[in-house]
Each structure stands twice: as C-alpha cells, then as structure tokens.
Design an enzyme around this catalytic site. Structure first.
Site, PDB file in Angstrom:
ATOM      1  N   ALA A  40       0.850  -1.196   0.000  1.00 40.16           N
ATOM      2  CA  ALA A  40       0.000   0.000   0.000  1.00 40.16           C
ATOM      3  C   ALA A  40       0.883   1.242   0.000  1.00 40.16           C
ATOM      4  O   ALA A  40       1.849   1.317   0.758  1.00 40.16           O
ATOM      5  CB  ALA A  40      -0.915   0.014   1.218  1.00 40.16           C
ATOM      6  N   CYS A  41       0.553   2.172  -0.874  1.00 39.93           N
ATOM      7  CA  CYS A  41       1.250   3.458  -0.895  1.00 39.93           C
ATOM      8  C   CYS A  41       0.208   4.545  -1.053  1.00 39.93           C
ATOM      9  O   CYS A  41      -0.988   4.265  -1.070  1.00 39.93           O
ATOM     10  CB  CYS A  41       2.303   3.518  -1.995  1.00 39.93           C
ATOM     11  N   SER A  42       0.634   5.782  -1.192  1.00 42.70           N
ATOM     12  CA  SER A  42      -0.350   6.865  -1.183  1.00 42.70           C
ATOM     13  C   SER A  42      -1.360   6.754  -2.314  1.00 42.70           C
ATOM     14  O   SER A  42      -2.533   6.987  -2.104  1.00 42.70           O
ATOM     15  CB  SER A  42       0.329   8.231  -1.161  1.00 42.70           C
ATOM     16  N   GLY A  86      -1.039   3.973  -4.837  1.00 41.29           N
ATOM     17  CA  GLY A  86      -1.007   2.643  -5.431  1.00 41.29           C
ATOM     18  C   GLY A  86      -0.192   2.583  -6.711  1.00 41.29           C
ATOM     19  O   GLY A  86      -0.003   1.522  -7.276  1.00 41.29           O
ATOM     20  N   ALA A 127      -3.417   3.482  -0.220  1.00 40.04           N
ATOM     21  CA  ALA A 127      -3.630   3.380   1.230  1.00 40.04           C
ATOM     22  C   ALA A 127      -5.086   3.648   1.596  1.00 40.04           C
ATOM     23  O   ALA A 127      -5.625   3.018   2.506  1.00 40.04           O
ATOM     24  CB  ALA A 127      -2.699   4.344   1.959  1.00 40.04           C
TER      25      ALA A 127
END
Length: 103
Positions: free
Chosen positions: A8-10, A12, A40
């Site tokens: 998960a990142c800010s 995707g 996220a």
C-alpha cells in the site's frame, strides 16, 4: 500454499513497479506468491476482501502503520526507504515472506 502480499502506498502507483520486481524475484526463487498494490485509502477494504498474509506499507504512508496494525489480521511493516527507492524487489520480497511465515 500461495502467500498473498499486499503493498500500500499513497496512490497505489509507485508500488506497481515494485510489485513487478518482487514477482520476478519470486519466480526466480520458485516462491509461490501473489503480490498486488493498492492505494492506502483503499487498503482497509482490500484487507477485508483479499485477506493478505502480509501488508507492506510504502515509506510515504508509514504514519498509518499504527492504524493498520490495529485493523489488519496479518503482520504489517513499512518497506525500508532505501529498498523502496531502489525498487529492490528481491529484498522487499524476502522481508515480506519472513513476516508472512512468522506472523
């Protein structure tokens, strides 16, 4: 048994290249894994629908670690910033599998 790894990142997006590098490393090592990335903001819903064995957070969302550790039914960790920046798929895969196997 297939291990499921969620990143998960800010948004995707930045993790999608890392997913590709991790999948290549898994193939090279003969590991049976499913790896996918999500934003996220969507991660809690994905935890419920996908039931990953481990959740790896991009360094830019490490401030969400405590929240995810409370909500997730799996180990949660922040990807090492250097490994993330270098898109070091083999190293991140190894860390994720270690967590999944020990979690």
């Amino acid at each position: 048994m297939t291990k499921k790894i969620m990143l998960a990142c800010s948004a995707g997006m930045s993790t999608s290249l890392l997913v590709t590098k991790m999948q290549q490393a898994a193939e090279d090592a003969g590991e049976d894994v499913t790896i996918f990335a999500t934003a996220a903001a969507d991660a809690l819903a994905k935890l419920d629908s996908e039931h990953p064995d481990v959740l790896m957070l991009g360094p830019q969302v490490k401030y969400m670690l405590d929240d995810f550790q409370k909500e997730a039914a799996c180990p949660v960790a922040v990807i090492n910033m250097r490994d993330y920046g270098l898109m070091n798929g083999p190293k991140v895969l190894k860390e994720a599998l270690t967590l999944a196997n020990n979690g």
